[in-house]
Enzyme design. Structure first.
Site, PDB file in Angstrom:
ATOM      1  N   ARG A  41       0.830  -1.208   0.000  1.00 21.44           N
ATOM      2  CA  ARG A  41       0.000   0.000   0.000  1.00 21.44           C
ATOM      3  C   ARG A  41       0.863   1.256   0.000  1.00 21.44           C
ATOM      4  O   ARG A  41       1.010   1.930  -1.010  1.00 21.44           O
ATOM      5  CB  ARG A  41      -0.954  -0.031   1.214  1.00 21.44           C
ATOM      6  CG  ARG A  41      -2.107   0.983   1.119  1.00 21.44           C
ATOM      7  CD  ARG A  41      -1.747   2.379   1.583  1.00 21.44           C
ATOM      8  NE  ARG A  41      -1.288   2.435   2.958  1.00 21.44           N
ATOM      9  CZ  ARG A  41      -0.809   3.543   3.536  1.00 21.44           C
ATOM     10  NH1 ARG A  41      -0.732   4.663   2.830  1.00 21.44           N
ATOM     11  NH2 ARG A  41      -0.390   3.530   4.783  1.00 21.44           N
ATOM     12  N   ASP A  42       1.492   1.556   1.098  1.00 14.31           N
ATOM     13  CA  ASP A  42       2.286   2.787   1.187  1.00 14.31           C
ATOM     14  C   ASP A  42       3.512   2.728   0.279  1.00 14.31           C
ATOM     15  O   ASP A  42       3.937   3.745  -0.264  1.00 14.31           O
ATOM     16  CB  ASP A  42       2.724   3.023   2.640  1.00 14.31           C
ATOM     17  CG  ASP A  42       3.351   4.386   2.826  1.00 14.31           C
ATOM     18  OD1 ASP A  42       2.603   5.363   2.925  1.00 14.31           O
ATOM     19  OD2 ASP A  42       4.601   4.484   2.862  1.00 14.31           O
ATOM     20  N   CYS A 203       6.311   9.354   2.522  1.00 16.67           N
ATOM     21  CA  CYS A 203       5.459  10.479   2.144  1.00 16.67           C
ATOM     22  C   CYS A 203       6.078  11.288   1.007  1.00 16.67           C
ATOM     23  O   CYS A 203       7.200  11.790   1.136  1.00 16.67           O
ATOM     24  CB  CYS A 203       5.230  11.385   3.353  1.00 16.67           C
ATOM     25  SG  CYS A 203       4.136  12.766   3.007  1.00 16.67           S
ATOM     26  N   ASN A 212      10.495   4.906   4.190  1.00 21.26           N
ATOM     27  CA  ASN A 212      10.074   3.855   5.105  1.00 21.26           C
ATOM     28  C   ASN A 212      11.222   2.948   5.525  1.00 21.26           C
ATOM     29  O   ASN A 212      12.171   2.731   4.772  1.00 21.26           O
ATOM     30  CB  ASN A 212       8.983   2.995   4.441  1.00 21.26           C
ATOM     31  CG  ASN A 212       7.649   3.707   4.380  1.00 21.26           C
ATOM     32  OD1 ASN A 212       7.264   4.393   5.312  1.00 21.26           O
ATOM     33  ND2 ASN A 212       6.939   3.553   3.267  1.00 21.26           N
TER      34      ASN A 212
END
Length: 262
Positions: A41-42, A203, A212
């Protein structure tokens, strides 16, 4: 955990902090840590090129085979804002549901929650931040306003007996505000850690954000500290290699980089 030839710590630059861990402090660590894998997802949501749905499904299945207990599969957001997640329903229907593994999905609003449930999601996640400025930059509302948005989702989820996981971004610092007061977050006894295979994602709006934490590095570090994760590092490395090859990029995992050089 599979037997993997570990690289010397001096080659794992990102894990250099292990050297500073004293024997007396090891006993203060939890015996087990739950890892929440957010790569599908991220890690993928901000990729410019649309990734084929079968490739996303294969990545999630490989992560499941590695034994990760929680894998955030996709996000039920508007395709207008996040085109990469437009195939969320197809991904949820296509992945193998391994026993004992949770596949939560991100639902930023009630419409997204309804779509997620219709697609068969058994767990959802909502997100806020410990930083007012980050909240406004990221989701265009204050912290209080973001919490109010969750109310409708929480009520509906409770009625449907669907677990809800809450994210809090910027608990250890904000790229806009800088330091975040520990008293604002109350980070005590944390034993659940989010990470992304190959260190993908982060982000895209925050200048200078470091991205991350690579799941491979986290698993390696915890294994070295004697903390149980239940994750097969070899299979995890294979999943990371698969998605990096698909994206035509180098992994951000120091463990994966060092393993390739051995």
């Amino acid at each position: 955990m599979a037997t993997v030839k570990k690289a010397p710590l001096w080659r794992l630059v990102g894990l250099a902090s292990l050297r500073a861990v004293s024997t007396s402090s090891v006993g203060t660590f939890p015996k087990q840590v739950k890892i929440v894998e957010v790569g599908p997802r991220d890690g993928l949501q901000n990729e410019k090129n649309i990734i084929p749905t079968p490739m996303k499904i294969k990545l999630i299945d490989m992560l499941s085979e590695a034994g990760l207990p929680v894998i955030e599969a996709t996000s039920f957001v508007s395709p207008k804002w996040v085109p990469q997640m437009a195939d969320h329903a197809e991904v949820m229907k296509g992945i193998q549901k391994f026993p004992g593994i949770s596949y939560p999905v991100l639902t930023p609003n009630f419409k997204g929650f309804q779509a997620a449930v219709a697609a068969g999601a058994k767990e959802v996640a909502v997100f806020g931040a410990a930083s007012e400025l980050f909240s406004k930059k990221n989701i265009n509302c204050s912290i209080d306003e973001s919490v109010q948005r969750f109310d409708e989702i929480l009520k509906a989820a409770r009625a449907a007996s669907i677990p809800v996981r809450g994210y809090v971004s910027c608990v250890l610092g904000c790229p806009y505000e800088g330091k975040i007061s520990p008293a604002k977050v109350a980070e005590m006894g944390v034993s659940v850690v989010d990470s992304s295979v190959a260190g993908l994602g982060g982000c895209p709006y925050a200048h200078g954000a470091s991205g991350n934490l690579a799941t491979e590095d986290l698993v390696y570090m915890l294994a070295g500290l004697g903390v149980h994760t239940g994750v097969n590092l070899q299979k995890l490395l294979e999943a990371g290699a698969f998605i990096c090859q698909a994206l035509n990029r180098r992994t951000s995992s120091k463990v994966a980089q060092a393993t390739c050089k051995l």
